[in-house]
Each structure stands twice: as C-alpha cells, then as structure tokens.
Design an enzyme around this catalytic site. Sequence first.
Site, PDB file in Angstrom:
ATOM      1  N   ARG A  36       0.851  -1.175   0.000  1.00  0.00           N
ATOM      2  CA  ARG A  36       0.000   0.000   0.000  1.00  0.00           C
ATOM      3  C   ARG A  36       0.893   1.233   0.000  1.00  0.00           C
ATOM      4  O   ARG A  36       1.900   1.259   0.713  1.00  0.00           O
ATOM      5  CB  ARG A  36      -0.896   0.015   1.242  1.00  0.00           C
ATOM      6  CG  ARG A  36      -1.830  -1.178   1.369  1.00  0.00           C
ATOM      7  CD  ARG A  36      -2.578  -1.109   2.700  1.00  0.00           C
ATOM      8  NE  ARG A  36      -3.440  -2.275   2.887  1.00  0.00           N
ATOM      9  CZ  ARG A  36      -3.064  -3.424   3.437  1.00  0.00           C
ATOM     10  NH1 ARG A  36      -1.799  -3.556   3.852  1.00  0.00           N
ATOM     11  NH2 ARG A  36      -3.898  -4.429   3.577  1.00  0.00           N
ATOM     12  N   LEU A  56       1.384   0.360  -4.750  1.00  0.00           N
ATOM     13  CA  LEU A  56       0.242   0.503  -5.656  1.00  0.00           C
ATOM     14  C   LEU A  56      -1.041   0.603  -4.850  1.00  0.00           C
ATOM     15  O   LEU A  56      -1.309  -0.224  -3.971  1.00  0.00           O
ATOM     16  CB  LEU A  56       0.193  -0.723  -6.584  1.00  0.00           C
ATOM     17  CG  LEU A  56      -0.927  -0.812  -7.607  1.00  0.00           C
ATOM     18  CD1 LEU A  56      -0.813   0.317  -8.627  1.00  0.00           C
ATOM     19  CD2 LEU A  56      -0.889  -2.180  -8.305  1.00  0.00           C
ATOM     20  N   GLY A 122      -9.630 -12.423  13.105  1.00  0.00           N
ATOM     21  CA  GLY A 122      -9.048 -13.423  13.986  1.00  0.00           C
ATOM     22  C   GLY A 122      -7.537 -13.372  13.942  1.00  0.00           C
ATOM     23  O   GLY A 122      -6.948 -12.688  13.099  1.00  0.00           O
ATOM     24  N   HIS A 123      -6.923 -14.084  14.870  1.00  0.00           N
ATOM     25  CA  HIS A 123      -5.474 -14.214  14.903  1.00  0.00           C
ATOM     26  C   HIS A 123      -5.109 -15.663  15.210  1.00  0.00           C
ATOM     27  O   HIS A 123      -5.982 -16.505  15.451  1.00  0.00           O
ATOM     28  CB  HIS A 123      -4.864 -13.259  15.928  1.00  0.00           C
ATOM     29  CG  HIS A 123      -4.839 -11.832  15.473  1.00  0.00           C
ATOM     30  ND1 HIS A 123      -4.053 -11.393  14.444  1.00  0.00           N
ATOM     31  CD2 HIS A 123      -5.537 -10.745  15.914  1.00  0.00           C
ATOM     32  CE1 HIS A 123      -4.239 -10.099  14.253  1.00  0.00           C
ATOM     33  NE2 HIS A 123      -5.144  -9.682  15.124  1.00  0.00           N
ATOM     34  N   ASP A 124      -3.826 -15.929  15.213  1.00  0.00           N
ATOM     35  CA  ASP A 124      -3.313 -17.294  15.379  1.00  0.00           C
ATOM     36  C   ASP A 124      -4.030 -18.053  16.492  1.00  0.00           C
ATOM     37  O   ASP A 124      -4.450 -19.192  16.297  1.00  0.00           O
ATOM     38  CB  ASP A 124      -1.811 -17.223  15.670  1.00  0.00           C
ATOM     39  CG  ASP A 124      -1.189 -18.592  15.930  1.00  0.00           C
ATOM     40  OD1 ASP A 124      -0.576 -19.145  15.013  1.00  0.00           O
ATOM     41  OD2 ASP A 124      -1.311 -19.095  17.066  1.00  0.00           O
ATOM     42  N   ASP A 153      -0.441 -19.371  12.222  1.00  0.00           N
ATOM     43  CA  ASP A 153       0.035 -18.343  11.290  1.00  0.00           C
ATOM     44  C   ASP A 153       1.062 -18.896  10.313  1.00  0.00           C
ATOM     45  O   ASP A 153       0.918 -18.742   9.095  1.00  0.00           O
ATOM     46  CB  ASP A 153       0.675 -17.183  12.059  1.00  0.00           C
ATOM     47  CG  ASP A 153      -0.341 -16.149  12.515  1.00  0.00           C
ATOM     48  OD1 ASP A 153      -1.537 -16.321  12.223  1.00  0.00           O
ATOM     49  OD2 ASP A 153       0.065 -15.167  13.161  1.00  0.00           O
TER      50      ASP A 153
END
Length: 383
Positions: A36, A56, A122-124, A153
């Site tokens: 980004r 981009l 969510g996460h690991d 992850d």
Amino acid sequence: MALSGVRVLELAGLAPAPLCGMILADFGARVVRVDRPSHSALTTDVQGRGKRSLALDLKRPAGAAALRRLCCRADVLIEPFRQGVMEKLGLGPEVLLQENPRLIYARLTGFGQTGRYAKSAGHDINYLALSGVLSKLGRKDENPCAPINLLADFAGGGVMCALGIVTALYERNKSGKGQIIDASMVEGVAYLSSFLWKSQNLGLWNRARGENLLDSGAPFYETYKTSDGKFMAVGAIEPQFYEQLIKGLGLDSDKLPSQLSFSDWPKMKKKFASIFAQKTQAEWCNIFDGTDACVTPVLSFDDVASHQHNKQRSSFIKNDQEEISPRPAPLLSRTPAVPSLKRDPFIGEHTEEILLEYGFTKQEIRKLYSDKVIEISKPKANL
C-alpha cells in the site's frame, strides 16, 4: 534454483503471507510485494528477504487495473485479505483467471473462503482454538497455552500455502491451467495435527492435558532448569534412551519406579529437576553430548548460531545488515535455496523497474505517479 523463472505477486499483509512469499523467493521465485502506498518507505514486513516492492493503491480504479495487467504476466498471486475484499475491488479469481487461465490464485486467510467465520477477524490463537489443537497444548491444571503464533500463522498458514502453490505449479505443467488455492489456517494447523487425531487409539492422549507422554506429563519429556538459570530439554522416550538418561543423571534404574508408571511421574519430575539444578548447562552438555539420551541444551537466539552443530551445517545466515536468521530449509542437493543477503526492500523501492518489466510504458508510469496511484521510493545510499 528450483523455482527460478516463477513470477509471484504477493499482496502485502501480516505474518503468514510474507512467510509464504519469502519461502518462494528463497527457492528462486521472483517475488514482488505489492505494498500500500505510504508516507514512509519503512515496512512492518520483516520477511521481505529476496523480494522487490511495488507501491500501488488498489482502492483506486487505475490501481486495480494495474494489478490486473500485472497478473496477466504472473504465475502466482498471494492474497491475504478477508473473504470478499478482492471481489469488491474487481480483482476476484473469476476475473483474474479469465484473463490469465494459468494463474495460481492463492487465498491465505484464517478461516477460509466459506463458512460461518469466513468474514470474521481473527489471529493465530483463534485459528488454533477452532482447529482443536489448542485444547491439547498446556500444562496440567493450567489453561490451554498458545506457543507464540507459530502453529496457525506460520506452519498451518504460510508453509501450507507455499506447499499448495508448489503443488499447483507442478500440476499446471500437465494441465496448462491455474487454479484457486483456499488456504485456511484453521484447516492448515488441523491437518498439521493429523498425528494427534490418528494416534488417539494408541493411548497417548487418554489422560488430561499436561498428563500425557508428549505434553509435559512425563518426566522424560520435559525441560529442566540448570544451576546457571538455563535449561536442558529431555526427550528420552524409548527404554534404551531412558536408560542412558538415568545413567547420565547418576541414578540407578533398579532403584527407580518403572519408566511408564504414571502415578510416579510427578515424583520423578521433582527428582530430575533437583539433579539438573546442580550443574550448569555446559556441564550437562559435556555429560550428554555424544550419547543417545536425547538431552540437548535449550538455546537462546543469542546462542543458537554459534552452537557447534549449527555452525557445522551453516544453519544460520547473516545478511549485509549483520542480521542473523535461519537458512532456508530443506536443503536440496542440486538446487538448494540461495537466500538473498541484501536488506529487505523499502516500500515502493522497485516500483518503476517492476512496472517496466511487466510491460508498462514510461508514459503510463508517469501518469500513474502523477495521479498518486503508485509511489516511487529511492532510498538514499546510506540507509
């Protein structure tokens, strides 16, 4: 290298996707990280080894159109967004695969592209929990404990996605067609735990969490603190290895309970702990190195690269910034990975050269730059 010539576009994201891209880059793929645009050239991606950066803005129609053109010349796209994000940008697989039927479109998410949680954050720890694996991790009478964010992850996410990509590339050699990879971290870590599922009838997991053979229940599969505040890891499961452990600890097996006497495990843990606490880590290494007792030092990140075994195998590498990291694995005999020793790329550092390489004219690039669709960063030499 094994993946030389493979063109990969990695849409910048959090930890799992960058690992996937880095694995491919380490083994020879030409990986472009699509970042980004940012006011800073610095990135939070610490797994940018061997990649180039293109800044981009995909939220702009001209930016989305540019990515479509890039994908027409790419072999692989790695996208780490929640389900539906790419479709809203007009960059879903039905669009990109129509324009490039050979494209491998890898979608790496926590919960997958379908199902109740597909659009949830969510996460690991959440993916690990939903996979069932977290319920098996932890010590007796304690809450389940996630081992940092390695399992879901990275193992269930980044590594499994890389495996899917390589598998799809191999299949494409026969069919000439690309395909979509739905890489769910929940399912990836669940698949990783297949042994736990398949071994349930062996009696390995029929006791409460933290009381079994391999989950810190057994005294011979545990870590112990040494007199200098360091630790030793013990994995003497087999009877012949256990006998060498007992010998190294200066004990007499004839005067001890049976190795698999569950009721005596807590007492034996205390006995082992009191003995390990009497010597330094180095002293225990002198005793157990060269034996089959399955006893090894718990090395810190500061010590691991200098350990004799790791030095002999060159298991760790140092880049031009003097940063130490693990060498890519596994080691292939003819086409081993040759990791870049250059620093990781800054955001937008290679924007112009990448666009030229993918067929954009200088006039088109100037237009994209003036419209703030792309960013071009030219870091100073002393950075």
